[in-house]
Motif scaffolding. Structure first.
Motif, PDB file in Angstrom:
ATOM      1  N   ASN A   1       0.790  -1.671   0.098  1.00 43.26           N
ATOM      2  CA  ASN A   1      -0.063   0.317  -0.278  1.00 43.26           C
ATOM      3  C   ASN A   1       1.145   1.287   0.038  1.00 43.26           C
ATOM      4  OD1 ASN A   1      -0.807   2.248   1.175  1.00 43.26           O
ATOM      5  ND2 ASN A   1      -3.076   0.651   2.275  1.00 43.26           N
ATOM      6  N   CYS A   2       0.293   2.461  -1.106  1.00 41.96           N
ATOM      7  CA  CYS A   2       1.541   3.366  -1.049  1.00 41.96           C
ATOM      8  C   CYS A   2       1.207   3.774  -0.414  1.00 41.96           C
ATOM      9  CB  CYS A   2       1.861   3.810  -3.312  1.00 41.96           C
ATOM     10  SG  CYS A   2       2.204   5.332  -2.863  1.00 41.96           S
ATOM     11  N   VAL A   3      -0.056   4.460   0.258  1.00 40.00           N
ATOM     12  CA  VAL A   3       0.251   5.611   1.780  1.00 40.00           C
ATOM     13  C   VAL A   3       1.251   4.746   2.614  1.00 40.00           C
ATOM     14  CG1 VAL A   3      -1.648   6.285   2.771  1.00 40.00           C
ATOM     15  CG2 VAL A   3      -1.919   6.107   0.842  1.00 40.00           C
ATOM     16  N   ALA A   4       0.799   3.662   3.212  1.00 43.67           N
ATOM     17  CA  ALA A   4       1.633   2.981   4.271  1.00 43.67           C
ATOM     18  C   ALA A   4       2.814   3.399   4.542  1.00 43.67           C
ATOM     19  CB  ALA A   4       1.333   2.009   4.783  1.00 43.67           C
ATOM     20  N   PHE A   5       3.029   2.947   2.951  1.00 44.17           N
ATOM     21  CA  PHE A   5       4.890   2.774   2.678  1.00 44.17           C
ATOM     22  C   PHE A   5       5.061   4.725   2.545  1.00 44.17           C
ATOM     23  CE2 PHE A   5       8.096   4.348  -0.410  1.00 44.17           C
ATOM     24  CZ  PHE A   5       9.107   3.385  -0.092  1.00 44.17           C
ATOM     25  N   CYS A   6       4.641   5.671   2.625  1.00 48.51           N
ATOM     26  CA  CYS A   6       4.639   6.500   2.628  1.00 48.51           C
ATOM     27  C   CYS A   6       4.796   7.520   3.835  1.00 48.51           C
ATOM     28  CB  CYS A   6       4.409   7.824   1.518  1.00 48.51           C
ATOM     29  SG  CYS A   6       4.999   7.459   0.188  1.00 48.51           S
ATOM     30  N   LEU A   7       3.879   6.817   4.481  1.00 46.01           N
ATOM     31  CA  LEU A   7       3.731   7.465   5.755  1.00 46.01           C
ATOM     32  C   LEU A   7       4.499   7.459   6.941  1.00 46.01           C
ATOM     33  CD1 LEU A   7      -0.180   8.567   6.188  1.00 46.01           C
ATOM     34  CD2 LEU A   7       1.066   9.956   4.756  1.00 46.01           C
ATOM     35  N   CYS A   8       5.547   6.571   6.439  1.00 47.68           N
ATOM     36  CA  CYS A   8       6.309   6.395   7.758  1.00 47.68           C
ATOM     37  C   CYS A   8       7.930   6.430   7.585  1.00 47.68           C
ATOM     38  CB  CYS A   8       6.768   4.464   7.960  1.00 47.68           C
ATOM     39  SG  CYS A   8       6.611   3.709   6.251  1.00 47.68           S
ATOM     40  N   ARG A   9       7.711   7.782   6.726  1.00 40.89           N
ATOM     41  CA  ARG A   9       8.801   8.384   6.498  1.00 40.89           C
ATOM     42  C   ARG A   9       9.401   9.683   6.777  1.00 40.89           C
ATOM     43  NH1 ARG A   9      10.781   5.553   1.465  1.00 40.89           N
ATOM     44  NH2 ARG A   9      13.017   5.631   2.180  1.00 40.89           N
ATOM     45  N   ASN A  10      10.379  10.285   6.062  1.00 40.73           N
ATOM     46  CA  ASN A  10      10.925  11.673   6.078  1.00 40.73           C
ATOM     47  C   ASN A  10      10.465  12.134   4.820  1.00 40.73           C
ATOM     48  OD1 ASN A  10      11.640  11.266   8.718  1.00 40.73           O
ATOM     49  ND2 ASN A  10      13.881  11.173   8.435  1.00 40.73           N
ATOM     50  N   CYS A  11      10.745  13.718   4.374  1.00 36.90           N
ATOM     51  CA  CYS A  11      10.552  13.970   3.524  1.00 36.90           C
ATOM     52  C   CYS A  11      11.699  13.694   2.806  1.00 36.90           C
ATOM     53  CB  CYS A  11      10.581  15.685   3.232  1.00 36.90           C
ATOM     54  SG  CYS A  11      10.043  16.447   1.697  1.00 36.90           S
ATOM     55  N   ASN A  12      11.601  13.679   1.547  1.00 31.69           N
ATOM     56  CA  ASN A  12      12.569  12.325   0.777  1.00 31.69           C
ATOM     57  C   ASN A  12      13.217  13.941   0.476  1.00 31.69           C
ATOM     58  OD1 ASN A  12      12.683  10.780   1.270  1.00 31.69           O
ATOM     59  ND2 ASN A  12      11.254   9.414  -0.470  1.00 31.69           N
ATOM     60  N   LYS A  13      12.445  15.244  -0.428  1.00 31.39           N
ATOM     61  CA  LYS A  13      13.142  16.197  -0.917  1.00 31.39           C
ATOM     62  C   LYS A  13      14.322  17.394   0.510  1.00 31.39           C
ATOM     63  CE  LYS A  13      11.577  16.220  -5.317  1.00 31.39           C
ATOM     64  NZ  LYS A  13      12.711  15.282  -6.187  1.00 31.39           N
ATOM     65  N   CYS A  14      13.084  17.913   1.105  1.00 38.76           N
ATOM     66  CA  CYS A  14      14.262  18.576   2.157  1.00 38.76           C
ATOM     67  C   CYS A  14      14.607  18.071   3.244  1.00 38.76           C
ATOM     68  CB  CYS A  14      12.973  19.470   2.347  1.00 38.76           C
ATOM     69  SG  CYS A  14      11.839  18.837   4.066  1.00 38.76           S
ATOM     70  N   LYS A  16      13.265  16.812   5.803  1.00 43.22           N
ATOM     71  CA  LYS A  16      12.799  17.099   7.447  1.00 43.22           C
ATOM     72  C   LYS A  16      12.408  16.362   7.989  1.00 43.22           C
ATOM     73  CE  LYS A  16      13.359  22.336   6.951  1.00 43.22           C
ATOM     74  NZ  LYS A  16      12.181  23.364   6.397  1.00 43.22           N
ATOM     75  N   VAL A  17      12.273  16.405   9.182  1.00 41.06           N
ATOM     76  CA  VAL A  17      10.702  15.362  10.140  1.00 41.06           C
ATOM     77  C   VAL A  17       9.751  16.031  10.123  1.00 41.06           C
ATOM     78  CG1 VAL A  17      10.319  13.425  11.607  1.00 41.06           C
ATOM     79  CG2 VAL A  17      12.705  14.471  10.842  1.00 41.06           C
ATOM     80  N   PHE A  18       8.747  15.431   9.329  1.00 41.62           N
ATOM     81  CA  PHE A  18       7.449  15.706  10.011  1.00 41.62           C
ATOM     82  C   PHE A  18       6.388  14.400  10.291  1.00 41.62           C
ATOM     83  CE2 PHE A  18       9.295  17.896   5.626  1.00 41.62           C
ATOM     84  CZ  PHE A  18       8.693  20.075   6.360  1.00 41.62           C
ATOM     85  N   ALA A  19       5.380  15.033  11.254  1.00 38.54           N
ATOM     86  CA  ALA A  19       4.241  14.346  11.718  1.00 38.54           C
ATOM     87  C   ALA A  19       3.890  13.533  10.420  1.00 38.54           C
ATOM     88  CB  ALA A  19       2.873  15.267  11.719  1.00 38.54           C
TER      89      ALA A  19
END
Length: 86
Positions: A1-14, A16-19
């Motif tokens: 699931n792309c959303v689950a994969f994506c929501l457990c990581r930091n921003c790959n561009k900047c 930074k750590v985000f909620a």
């Protein structure tokens, strides 16, 4: 699931750590120019601000690819001539 994969990581561009609510799943190669929609290797997690900026750049790239494709259909080999110049 792309959303689950994506929501457990930091921003790959900047980087930074985000909620999790402040992160979005982005297609690295836009689907409109050949990126695979459900390929996990074509997904990345980026913050809302980076996603907005990348989407703006993606739209310009998509328009460019479509213009070149249209010209190539009218003038065979146009893309090759264009790439040789650039």
């Amino acid at each position: 699931n792309c959303v689950a994969f994506c929501l457990c990581r930091n921003c790959n561009k900047c980087l930074k750590v985000f909620a999790p609510d402040d992160l979005e799943c982005d297609h690295i190669i836009p689907i409109a120019i050949g990126g695979k929609q459900w390929d996990m290797n074509n997904c990345q997690t980026i913050c809302c601000n980076c996603h907005k900026n990348k989407t703006r750049r993606d739209h310009r790239e998509i328009a460019k690819v479509r213009r070149l494709s249209k010209l190539n259909s009218k003038i065979p080999g146009y893309i090759n001539i264009f790439l040789d110049i650039c």
